[in-house]
Design a protein around this motif. Structure first.
Motif, PDB file in Angstrom:
ATOM      1  N   HIS A   1       0.843  -1.188   0.000  1.00  0.00           N
ATOM      2  CA  HIS A   1       0.000   0.000   0.000  1.00  0.00           C
ATOM      3  C   HIS A   1       0.882   1.243   0.000  1.00  0.00           C
ATOM      4  O   HIS A   1       2.086   1.158   0.179  1.00  0.00           O
ATOM      5  N   GLU A   2       0.233   2.368  -0.225  1.00  0.00           N
ATOM      6  CA  GLU A   2       0.898   3.662  -0.181  1.00  0.00           C
ATOM      7  C   GLU A   2       0.205   4.496   0.889  1.00  0.00           C
ATOM      8  O   GLU A   2      -0.885   4.153   1.330  1.00  0.00           O
ATOM      9  N   TYR A   3       0.839   5.585   1.274  1.00  0.00           N
ATOM     10  CA  TYR A   3       0.210   6.466   2.261  1.00  0.00           C
ATOM     11  C   TYR A   3       0.756   7.878   2.122  1.00  0.00           C
ATOM     12  O   TYR A   3       1.825   8.085   1.550  1.00  0.00           O
ATOM     13  N   ILE A   4      -0.028   8.820   2.632  1.00  0.00           N
ATOM     14  CA  ILE A   4       0.449  10.194   2.732  1.00  0.00           C
ATOM     15  C   ILE A   4       0.464  10.581   4.206  1.00  0.00           C
ATOM     16  O   ILE A   4      -0.345  10.102   4.995  1.00  0.00           O
ATOM     17  N   VAL A   5       1.401  11.451   4.551  1.00  0.00           N
ATOM     18  CA  VAL A   5       1.593  11.894   5.925  1.00  0.00           C
ATOM     19  C   VAL A   5       1.091  13.328   6.053  1.00  0.00           C
ATOM     20  O   VAL A   5       1.476  14.198   5.269  1.00  0.00           O
TER      21      VAL A   5
ATOM     22  N   ILE B   1      -3.153   8.836   5.699  1.00  0.00           N
ATOM     23  CA  ILE B   1      -4.196   8.288   4.837  1.00  0.00           C
ATOM     24  C   ILE B   1      -3.518   7.221   3.982  1.00  0.00           C
ATOM     25  O   ILE B   1      -2.499   7.476   3.338  1.00  0.00           O
ATOM     26  N   ASN B   2      -4.086   6.029   3.991  1.00  0.00           N
ATOM     27  CA  ASN B   2      -3.552   4.884   3.250  1.00  0.00           C
ATOM     28  C   ASN B   2      -4.335   4.664   1.971  1.00  0.00           C
ATOM     29  O   ASN B   2      -5.509   5.037   1.878  1.00  0.00           O
ATOM     30  N   ARG B   3      -3.706   3.998   1.005  1.00  0.00           N
ATOM     31  CA  ARG B   3      -4.438   3.524  -0.167  1.00  0.00           C
ATOM     32  C   ARG B   3      -3.724   2.305  -0.726  1.00  0.00           C
ATOM     33  O   ARG B   3      -2.510   2.127  -0.571  1.00  0.00           O
ATOM     34  N   CYS B   4      -4.522   1.444  -1.359  1.00  0.00           N
ATOM     35  CA  CYS B   4      -3.962   0.278  -2.043  1.00  0.00           C
ATOM     36  C   CYS B   4      -4.841  -0.052  -3.235  1.00  0.00           C
ATOM     37  O   CYS B   4      -5.972   0.425  -3.349  1.00  0.00           O
ATOM     38  N   LYS B   5      -4.320  -0.869  -4.123  1.00  0.00           N
ATOM     39  CA  LYS B   5      -5.135  -1.385  -5.213  1.00  0.00           C
ATOM     40  C   LYS B   5      -6.180  -2.323  -4.620  1.00  0.00           C
ATOM     41  O   LYS B   5      -5.912  -3.008  -3.625  1.00  0.00           O
ATOM     42  N   LYS B   6      -7.352  -2.354  -5.224  1.00  0.00           N
ATOM     43  CA  LYS B   6      -8.441  -3.179  -4.705  1.00  0.00           C
ATOM     44  C   LYS B   6      -7.999  -4.619  -4.490  1.00  0.00           C
ATOM     45  O   LYS B   6      -8.332  -5.231  -3.476  1.00  0.00           O
ATOM     46  N   GLU B   7      -7.224  -5.166  -5.416  1.00  0.00           N
ATOM     47  CA  GLU B   7      -6.813  -6.564  -5.297  1.00  0.00           C
ATOM     48  C   GLU B   7      -5.839  -6.812  -4.135  1.00  0.00           C
ATOM     49  O   GLU B   7      -5.566  -7.958  -3.790  1.00  0.00           O
ATOM     50  N   ASN B   8      -5.328  -5.760  -3.547  1.00  0.00           N
ATOM     51  CA  ASN B   8      -4.462  -5.901  -2.364  1.00  0.00           C
ATOM     52  C   ASN B   8      -5.209  -5.637  -1.061  1.00  0.00           C
ATOM     53  O   ASN B   8      -4.609  -5.683   0.011  1.00  0.00           O
TER      54      ASN B   8
END
Length: 83
Positions: free
Chosen positions: A6-10, A63-70
């Motif tokens: 996943h990725e995130y912003i601080v 705030i986190n985000r990932c591809k749906k399949e992850n």
């Protein structure tokens, strides 16, 4: 977290108002689901899932985000949870 890509912003590294607006958007228009036993509010857009860890907005720092399949939900449904 190699098993959960996943990725995130601080918060301290981005525009404060935009950060708060995005957290508010996720929590207003998202849906509640689980990550194992923890309930989290997720928001899905264009194949990406966004979430925070549920702290009050004034305490939220990521705030986190990932591809749906992850996502946990997708991997649970497809029997692809990591060991």
């Amino acid at each position: 977290m190699p098993k959960w890509p996943h990725e995130y912003i601080v918060r301290e590294r981005v525009d404060e108002k935009l950060f708060i607006d995005l957290v508010t958007h996720i929590r207003t228009y998202g849906y509640t689901s689980k990550f194992y036993k923890k309930e989290i509010v997720y928001f899905e857009e264009d194949g990406l899932i966004y979430w925070t860890m549920g702290a009050p907005i004034e305490e939220t720092t990521i705030i986190n985000r990932c591809k749906k399949e992850n996502s946990y939900e997708y991997r649970l449904e497809n029997n692809s949870l990591p060991d």
